[in-house]
Motif scaffolding. Structure first.
Motif, short mmCIF file in Angstrom:
data_model
loop_
_atom_site.label_atom_id
_atom_site.label_comp_id
_atom_site.label_asym_id
_atom_site.label_seq_id
_atom_site.Cartn_x
_atom_site.Cartn_y
_atom_site.Cartn_z
N GLU A 734 0.83 -1.20 0.00
CA GLU A 734 0.00 0.00 0.00
C GLU A 734 0.87 1.26 0.00
N VAL A 735 1.94 1.20 0.76
CA VAL A 735 2.86 2.35 0.78
C VAL A 735 3.38 2.60 -0.63
N LEU A 736 3.76 1.54 -1.30
CA LEU A 736 4.29 1.67 -2.66
C LEU A 736 3.25 2.31 -3.58
N ARG A 737 2.03 1.81 -3.48
CA ARG A 737 0.95 2.32 -4.34
C ARG A 737 0.73 3.82 -4.08
N LEU A 738 0.66 4.19 -2.80
CA LEU A 738 0.41 5.59 -2.45
C LEU A 738 1.56 6.49 -2.90
N ALA A 739 2.78 6.00 -2.68
CA ALA A 739 3.95 6.79 -3.06
C ALA A 739 3.92 7.04 -4.57
N GLN A 740 3.65 6.00 -5.31
CA GLN A 740 3.62 6.13 -6.76
C GLN A 740 2.52 7.11 -7.20
N ARG A 741 1.40 7.06 -6.49
CA ARG A 741 0.28 7.95 -6.80
C ARG A 741 0.68 9.41 -6.61
N VAL A 742 1.33 9.69 -5.49
CA VAL A 742 1.76 11.06 -5.23
C VAL A 742 2.79 11.49 -6.27
N ILE A 743 3.73 10.59 -6.58
CA ILE A 743 4.77 10.93 -7.55
C ILE A 743 4.13 11.24 -8.90
N ASP A 744 3.18 10.43 -9.30
CA ASP A 744 2.52 10.65 -10.59
C ASP A 744 1.76 11.98 -10.60
N LEU A 745 1.02 12.23 -9.53
CA LEU A 745 0.21 13.44 -9.50
C LEU A 745 1.07 14.70 -9.43
N ALA A 746 2.18 14.61 -8.70
CA ALA A 746 3.03 15.79 -8.55
C ALA A 746 3.82 16.07 -9.82
N GLY A 747 4.06 15.05 -10.61
CA GLY A 747 4.77 15.25 -11.87
C GLY A 747 6.10 15.95 -11.68
N GLY A 748 6.82 15.62 -10.63
CA GLY A 748 8.15 16.19 -10.44
C GLY A 748 8.14 17.55 -9.74
N ASP A 749 6.95 18.07 -9.47
CA ASP A 749 6.87 19.38 -8.80
C ASP A 749 7.12 19.20 -7.31
N LEU A 750 8.25 19.75 -6.86
CA LEU A 750 8.69 19.53 -5.48
C LEU A 750 7.73 20.10 -4.44
N THR A 751 7.10 21.21 -4.77
CA THR A 751 6.33 21.88 -3.72
C THR A 751 4.82 21.75 -3.90
N LYS A 752 4.39 21.01 -4.90
CA LYS A 752 2.95 20.89 -5.10
C LYS A 752 2.30 20.23 -3.87
N GLY A 753 1.19 20.80 -3.42
CA GLY A 753 0.46 20.23 -2.28
C GLY A 753 1.19 20.44 -0.96
N SER A 754 1.94 21.53 -0.84
CA SER A 754 2.72 21.73 0.39
C SER A 754 1.85 22.36 1.48
N LEU A 755 0.83 21.64 1.88
CA LEU A 755 -0.08 22.15 2.90
C LEU A 755 0.42 21.80 4.30
N MET A 756 0.76 20.54 4.48
CA MET A 756 1.22 20.10 5.79
C MET A 756 2.72 19.93 5.86
N ILE A 757 3.31 19.49 4.76
CA ILE A 757 4.77 19.43 4.70
C ILE A 757 5.21 20.13 3.43
N LYS A 758 6.48 20.54 3.40
CA LYS A 758 6.94 21.36 2.29
C LYS A 758 6.94 20.60 0.97
N SER A 759 7.37 19.33 1.00
CA SER A 759 7.48 18.63 -0.27
C SER A 759 6.96 17.19 -0.19
N PRO A 760 5.67 17.02 -0.40
CA PRO A 760 5.13 15.66 -0.41
C PRO A 760 5.81 14.80 -1.47
N PHE A 761 6.22 15.41 -2.55
CA PHE A 761 6.87 14.66 -3.62
C PHE A 761 8.17 14.02 -3.13
N ALA A 762 9.01 14.82 -2.48
CA ALA A 762 10.30 14.29 -2.03
C ALA A 762 10.09 13.15 -1.04
N LEU A 763 9.10 13.31 -0.18
CA LEU A 763 8.82 12.25 0.78
C LEU A 763 8.36 10.98 0.06
#
Ligand SMILES: Nc1ncnc2c1ncn2[C@@H]1O[C@H](COP(=O)(O)OP(=O)(O)O)[C@@H](O)[C@H]1O
Ligand SMILES: [Mg+2]
Length: 1016
Positions: A734-763
Motif C-alpha cells: 500500500e505504501v508503494l501504491r500511495l507513493a507512486q500515486r503522489v509521484i505521478d500526481l506531482a509530476g516532479g513538482d517539489l512543492t505541489k500540495g505543500s499544505l502540511m509538509i513542504k514537499s510531499p513529492f520528495a517524501l
C-alpha cells in the motif's frame, strides 16, 4: 531632603492685565492644584509665597527617594500649570507660566516659624532652591548640583550649565530637568508605615546581598490579595535602591491569562530598558549593547519577542520550538554576561499566560549563576511552573497578628480617644489583612463617620451604630459606589483596560477622564511618567471590584471601543489575542472569532501550543453563536479543521481535538475537504501515540475520502499521512501504491500540495524506495539517492529531516545501508540544522537518526549516540515525542546492554517491546525488536533461553506480510542461522548462513552482506 520652589513668571504683569481680584482667583486655583500634586508624591507644602509655593520632600517623614519624588512633583506642577494656563489664556488672554527650582541637602527642621505644619525648613539650601527657581526658564525646572547628583540615574537632565545668581560672585552649576525616566515601581507614598514582616524582609535583604555577590536567587512571595505581597516587594526594592541596585518589574493581569507572550514581553522590555521606547531602531541599539555577539537571526527573534522588530525585516524561517531554544539561549547568555546586579519582579503570577510561564521558567534556571534577585508574587491558588523553580525560596505571608494590626489601624486612625473602640472593632473584622484595614478606614472617612485628617481622625458616634463592611470586596465596592459620575466613568473604563492603564487608552473610552480624583481617593497610583503617563489600580482587587460592579452592557461597550483603540494604536497581529479577548467580552462574537483565528496564524510561527489555544478559543466562540447565524457552521468547521489538522505538532500527547464533532459538522455541511484535512492530522496523532491499528484504519478511510474528492493537489497534500501510517504497520504494498500515486500526481513538482509538509513529492520518492526494497523490487537505490540529494539541497528543515529519517533510520538498522562516512556527515548536519531551526519533533527525529547511525557505526562516538537515544526515549515516555520511536530506541538500548554483558537487562527490556508490537497489530519494527530479543537469548543461552528464542522466531515467521516482503525473509534467515548455531546444529546453520549470504548479495543490502560475511 529636597526643597521645591515654584513661582509664577511676571505675576505683576498678570495682575495689571486681569486685576487683583482675578489674580487672587487664579492663584488660589493654582495653589490648590499644586498642593495636590505635592501631596501625591509624599511632599509637604511648607508655605505659600503669594505667587507660588515652597514644598519639602523628605520631611517630616524621611523619604528615601525625596529627590526623585521632588522631580516628579516638579514635572507634575508644570503639567498642572499648563492645564490651568490654557484656561487662563482663553478666558483672560494672558500667559501663565511657572518656574520651578529644586535643591537637596541636609536641612535642620524645627519648631521655629509658623508654617502650616508647625515647622519651617531652614538653612542655606532653602535659599539655593529659590535661586534655582529664579534662573529656570519659564515653564522649566532647574536642579541644583546636589539634586542633580541624586537623580542622575533616574532622570533625563540637560547639560550642566553655569548660572549666575544674584548676590553670588561665582557662577554655579545647574541642570535642567527634562524628564523622569520610566519607572515600573510604585511612586505614591505608602499609606502607612510597615508593621511586622521583620524576618521576611530580613530574609529578602539577605538574598539580595547574596545576589549582589553573584549568587542569584529566586524568591516566591505568596499570599491572598491585600496581605502585603506588593508591599514587601516594594520594601525590598527600596533596600535595593539604597544599595544602588536597579529594579525591573512586570505585571500579570487577570484578563491576559490567555494572551500569549504578554508577561514575558513586558519583563524583557523592562529588563532591556526598551519599555516605552517607540522608536524601533533606537530600541534595537539599546538591546544590541546588552547582548553578547549573536547570530543576526537570533537578534531578529529577540526583537520580535520584544515587539521592536523592524517590520521590513522578515521573520527568519524557524520553527517555534527552535525559536524558543535560540531565544532562551540568547537571553540566558545575556543574563549570565550581565555583571550589574538587579532585582527583577514578576507580580501576580497567578495570572501569567502559559507561554510566558514556560519561557520564564527557562530563564529562571540560570539565575543562581547571576547577580539577580528575582521576586515572584502570587496567590496561594497558583501552583504553576514559577512556583516550583528549583532552588527557589518561598515566603508565605501570614496575616498580621492582632498587635500588628492594631498598630497599623492606630496609625491610620490616629490616637484620639474617640476612635479607640472603633479600632478594636476594625481589628477584629480584618483578619490581619492590612489592605482590608485601610479600605475600612477609607470607607468610614468617605462616609463622614470619621472626621478630620488621615492619621488624626475623630469619631463622634456610637461604635454600635457603625456598619463596617464584612468583606474587603464590600469595602472597596462601597468606596467606588460613592464616586461622582465622572470619576465613576473613569474608574469603570480603567477597570476594563486592566490593572494598568494609560491616558491614551483611557481617552479612547471616556471623555474628560478624571484620574487625579482617583489618585486622591487612593484607588489608583501613577506608575510611569514618560513617555506616556501610566497608572495602576493600587491593588488588582480594586480593579476586579470596579469591573464586576458595572452593568454588563456598559462594560461590553467599553470592551468594544477598547478593542478598536488597541487595533488602531498598536501592531494588530501582535495584539490579536488581546483584541479577541476584548471583543469576546463585548459579546461581538463574529469579530472575536476573526481575531482569535488571526492570533492563531500569528502564533503558528511563534508557539504552537499558543496557536492551538487560539483556535480552541475560536472554536468556543463559534459554538456560542446562535443557531440561525449563517456563518456559524463554517466557523465551527474552520476552527476545528485547524485544531485537528495541527494538534499533532504538540507531540504524542496531542491534546483533545474533537475530531468526531468535526466529522458530524462536515457531514451536515457536505464539507469533505475540511474533514479530510482534519482527518489527516488525526492520522498523524494516532500514529504518534502508537495507536497503529487505529491509525491504519483511519488512513484507509482518508485514502477513500481524498480519492472521492478528486482534487490532485489536495490528494498530494494529504496522502503522505496515510503513507506514514501504513508504513508503520508494514503494509508496504500500500505504501508503494500511495507513493507512486503522489509521484505521478506531482509530476516532479517539489512543492505541489505543500499544505502540511513542504514537499510531499520528495517524501514520496523516499517512501517508494523504502517500499521497493522491503518488497524486493529493484530501483530502490535510485530513489534513495534522489531522496538524499533533494533533502541535502533543500533549505527546508522538515524536508531534510524527514528524508534523512527515511534514508537512514530504517536502512541502517535493517542492514540495507552501512553507516558510512556519508551517513555520518548527513546525520550530523541534519541534527545541527534541526537544532537551529526545527520544531521539537524534527529535532527528536534528527536525534534518533544520528543516534542510530552512531551506535551502529560503533566508532568513538558510540556513547554520544547512546546518549541521544536515551534522551529521545525520555521524551517518548513523556509523550512529548512520537511513541512509535520507542521500539527502535529500546531495541538499540537492549543490544547495548547485551554488548556490555548485562544480558538479563537486555532480555528484560526487549521482551515486552516484542509483545507490545505483536499486540498492536503488526509493525515495521517487529523484525528489529525480535532480532534484539533473539540475539540476547542466544547470547545468554541459559535454561529455556533457546526454546524462548525459537518461539520468538516462529512467532515472527508467522506474521502475515505482503508477498515478497524480503525484510522479514532475510531477517528470518539470519535469526535461524544464529539459533541453529547456538543449538549446535552445524548442518542447518551452514544452510541458513549460505542462504542468508546469497540473499544479501542478490538484494544488494550492504549491511547484511557485511554481517553475513562476518558469520563463521
Ligand atoms: N506589613 C504592612 N504594614 C503596613 N501596611 C501594609 C503592610 N502590608 C501591606 N500593607 C499595605 O496594604 C495594602 C495592600 O498591600 P499589597 O502589598 O498591595 O497587597 P497584595 O500585593 O498582597 O495584594 C498596601 O497599601 C500596603 O501598603
Ligand atoms: Mg499586589
Amino acid at each position: 531632603m529636597t526643597v521645591l520652589f515654584a513661582d509664577v513668571v511676571h505675576s505683576m504683569d498678570i495682575a495689571a492685565a486681569v486685576g487683583a481680584e482675578r489674580l487672587r482667583e487664579i492663584m488660589a486655583d493654582l495653589v490648590d492644584r499644586c498642593a495636590a500634586v505635592v501631596r501625591r508624591y509624599g511632599g509637604t507644602v511648607d508655605k505659600f509665597t503669594g505667587d507660588g509655593i515652597m514644598a519639602v520632600f523628605g520631611a517630616p517623614v524621611a523619604l528615601e527617594d525625596h529627590a526623585v519624588r521632588a522631580c516628579l512633583a516638579a514635572l507634575g506642577l508644570q503639567e498642572e500649570a499648563k492645564r490651568l494656563a490654557a484656561e487662563v489664556e482663553s478666558r483672560d488672554g494672558v500667559e501663565l507660566l511657572l518656574r520651578v527650582g529644586l535643591n537637596s541637602g541636609e536641612v535642620i527642621t524645627g519648631e521655629i516659624g509658623s508654617g502650616p505644619f508647625g515647622y519651617t525648613a531652614m538653612g542655606e539650601h532653602v535659599g539655593m532652591a529659590q535661586r534655582m527657581e529664579s534662573v529656570a526658564s519659564p515653564g522649566a525646572v532647574m536642579l541644583s548640583e546636589s539634586t542633580a547628583r541624586l537623580v542622575e540615574n533616574s532622570t533625563i537632565l540637560g547639560k550642566a550649565e553655569m548660572v549666575h545668581i544674584k548676590g553670588s560672585p561665582e557662577p554655579m552649576r545647574a541642570r535642567r530637568l527634562v524628564a523622569v525616566a520610566g519607572r515600573g515601581g510604585r511612586i505614591g507614598q505608602p499609606v502607612s508605615s510597615l508593621v511586622g514582616r521583620e524576618w521576611e524582609l530580613a530574609a529578602l535583604a539577605g538574598m539580595l546581598d547574596r545576589a549582589i555577590r553573584g549568587h542569584g536567587c529566586v524568591a516566591g512571595v505568596v499570599g491572598p490579595p491585600g496581605i502585603g505581597k506588593s508591599r514587601i516587594v516594594a520594601e525590598t526594592a527600596a533596600i535595593a535602591a539604597r544599595r544602588g541596585v536597579g529594579v525591573f518589574s512586570a505585571y500579570c493581569e487577570s484578563h491576559t491569562t490567555e494572551v500569549p507572550f504578554y508577561a514575558v514581553a513586558r519583563l524583557l522590555r523592562t529588563a532591556f530598558g526598551v519599555e516605552g521606547l517607540d522608536d524601533h531602531a533606537a530600541a534595537q541599539d539599546v538591546v544590541r549593547a546588552q547582548v553578547p555577539p549573536a547570530d543576526p537571526a537570533d537578534l531578529v527573534l529577540l526583537d520580535d519577542t520584544l515587539g521592536i522588530r523592524d517590520p521590513a525585516v522578515d521573520l527568519p524561517d524557524i520553527a517555534p520550538d527552535a525559536r524558543r531554544r535560540r531565544l532562551t539561549a540568547l537571553v540566558n547568555a545575556a543574563t549570565l554576561a550581565r555583571e550589574t546586579p538587579g532585582v527583577y519582579v514578576i507580580e501576580d503570577a497567578q495570572w501569567i499566560d502559559q507561554v510566558s510561564e514556560s519561557l520564564l521558567a527557562d530563564f529562571l534556571s540560570v539565575v543562581s549563576r547571576t547577580h539577580f534577585l528575582v521576586l515572584i508574587t502570587y496567590r496561594p491558588d497558583y501552583h504553576g511552573a514559577l512556583s516550583r523553580t528549583p532552588g527557589a525560596q518561598t515566603i508565605a505571608l501570614a496575616p498580621l497578628d492582632d498587635t500588628q494590626t492594631a498598630a497599623l489601624i492606630s496609625e491610620l486612625l490616629g490616637t484620639h480617644s474617640s476612635v479607640a473602640a472603633l479600632a478594636g472593632q476594625i481589628t477584629e473584622r480584618v483578619g490581619g489583612n492590612p489592605f482590608f484595614a485601610q479600605e475600612i478606614v477609607r470607607d468610614l472617612a468617605d462616609r463622614g463617620v470619621l472626621t478630620g485628617q488621615g492619621g488624626a481622625y475623630a469619631f463622634s458616634g456610637l461604635v454600635d451604630d457603625v456598619s463596617v463592611p464584612a468583606t474587603l470586596q464590600a469595602a472597596i465596592a462601597a468606596r467606588i459606589d460613592r464616586l461622582g459620575p465622572n470619576q465613576k466613568a473613569t474608574v469603570n473604563a480603567a477597570a476594563v483596560i486592566g490593572t494598568r492603564f494609560d491616558t491614551d487608552m483611557l481617552g479612547a473610552l471616556v471623555d474628560n477622564a478624571d484620574v487625579a480624583s482617583l489618585i486622591e481617593a487612593e484607588l489608583v497610583e501613577q506608575v510611569r511618567f514618560t513617555p506616556r503617563a501610566e497608572y495602576a489600580f493600587s491593588n488588582p482587587l480594586i480593579r476586579a471590584v470596579a469591573y464586576e460592579s458595572q452593568l454588563k452592557s456598559d462594560r461590553a461597550q467599553l470592551h468594544r471601543r477598547l478593542a478598536g483603540a488597541i487595533e488602531a494604536r498598536a501592531s494588530a497581529d501582535e495584539n490579536a489575542a488581546l483584541i479577541a479577548e476584548h471583543l469576546e467580552a463585548a459579546g461581538d462574537l463574529h469579530a472575536a472569532f476573526g481575531w482569535h483565528m488571526r492570533a492563531g496564524t500569528w502564533l503558528t510561527f511563534r508557539d504552537i501550543a499558543a496557536a492551538l489555544m487560539s483556535w480552541r478559543r475560536a472554536r468556543q466562540v463559534a459554538d456560542r453563536l446562535p443557531d440561525d447565524d449563517p456563518d456559524r457552521m463554517s466557523m465551527r468547521i474552520e476552527s476545528r479543521t485547524l485544531l485537528c489538522g495541527q494538534a499533532f505538532r504538540l507531540g504524542g500527547s496531542g491534546a483533545e481535538t474533537g475530531f468526531e464533532e468535526l466529522r458530524e459538522l462536515c457531514a451536515a455541511a457536505g464539507d469533505q475537504r475540511s474533514l479530510a484535512i482534519g482527518m489527516s492530522g488525526l492520522v498523524i496523532s494516532q500514529n504518534m501515540k502508537a495507536h497503529r491499528r487505529e491509525a491504519s484504519r483511519l488512513a484507509t478511510e482518508l485514502i477513500g475520502l481524498v480519492e472521492s474528492i478528486g482534487d490532485p493537489t489536495l490528494t498530494i497534500a494529504l496522502l503522505h499521512t496515510a503513507m506514514v501510517a501504513k508504513y508503520e504497520t508494514a503494509e508496504m504494498a500500500e505504501v508503494l501504491r500511495l507513493a507512486q500515486r503522489v509521484i505521478d500526481l506531482a509530476g516532479g513538482d517539489l512543492t505541489k500540495g505543500s499544505l502540511m509538509i513542504k514537499s510531499p513529492f520528495a517524501l514520496a520518492v523516499a517512501m517508494r524506495g523504502l517500499a521497493r526494497w522491503c518488497l524486493g523490487i529493484g530501483g530502490w537505490k535510485g530513489d534513495l539517492q534522489q531522496a538524499i540529494a533533494t533533502a541535502r539541497a533543500s533549505p527546508d528543515v522538515t524536508m531534510r529531516v524527514g528524508a534523512m529519517w527515511f534514508a537512514y533510520v530504517i536502512h541502517v538498522p535493517y542492514g540495507v545501508l552501512l553507516p558510512d562516512a556519508a551517513a555520518l556527515r548527513d546525520t550530523a548536519e541534519t541534527l545541527s540544522i534541526a537544532g537551529q531551526s526545527g520544531d521539537d519533533l524534527m529535532l527528536d527525529l534528527a536525534r534518533t537518526t544520528r543516534g542510530v547511525t552512531l551506535v551502529q557505526h560503533g566508532g568513538p562516538e558510540r556513547d554520544v549516540g547512546l546518549d541521544l537515544l536515551a534522551m529521545v526515549r525520555e521524551r517518548c515516555v513523556h509523550e512529548t515525542f512520537s511513541l512509535t520511536i520507542l521500539p527502535i530506541v529500546d531495541s538499540y538500548i537492549a543490544r547495548e546492554k547485551a554488548r556490555l554483558g548485562d544480558v538479563d537487562s537486555a532480555i528484560e527490556l526487549a521482551r515486552p517491546v516484542v509483545d507490545d508490537l505483536f499486540d498492536s497489530g503488526g509493525c515495521i519494527w517487529t523484525a528489529l525488536a525480535t532480532s534484539a530479543l533473539v540475539e540476547a537469548l542466544v547470547q545468554r543461552c541459559g535454561d529455556g533461553d533457546l526454546d524462548d528464542a525459537r518461539a520468538a522466531v516462529d512467532r515472527f515467521a508467522a506474521v502475515p506480510t505482503d508477498p515478497g516482503f524480503v525484510l522479514h525473509e532475510i531477517t528470518l534467515l539470519r535469526l535461524r542461522a544464529l539459533l541453529a548455531r547456538a543449538q549446535g546444529d552445524e548442518v542447518a546453520y551452514r544452510d541458513f548462513r549460505d542462504h542468508y549470504r546469497d540473499m544479501a548479495k542478490t538484494l544488494g543490502f550492504e549491511g547484511h552482506i557485511a554481517w553475513a560475511e562476518a558469520m563463521p
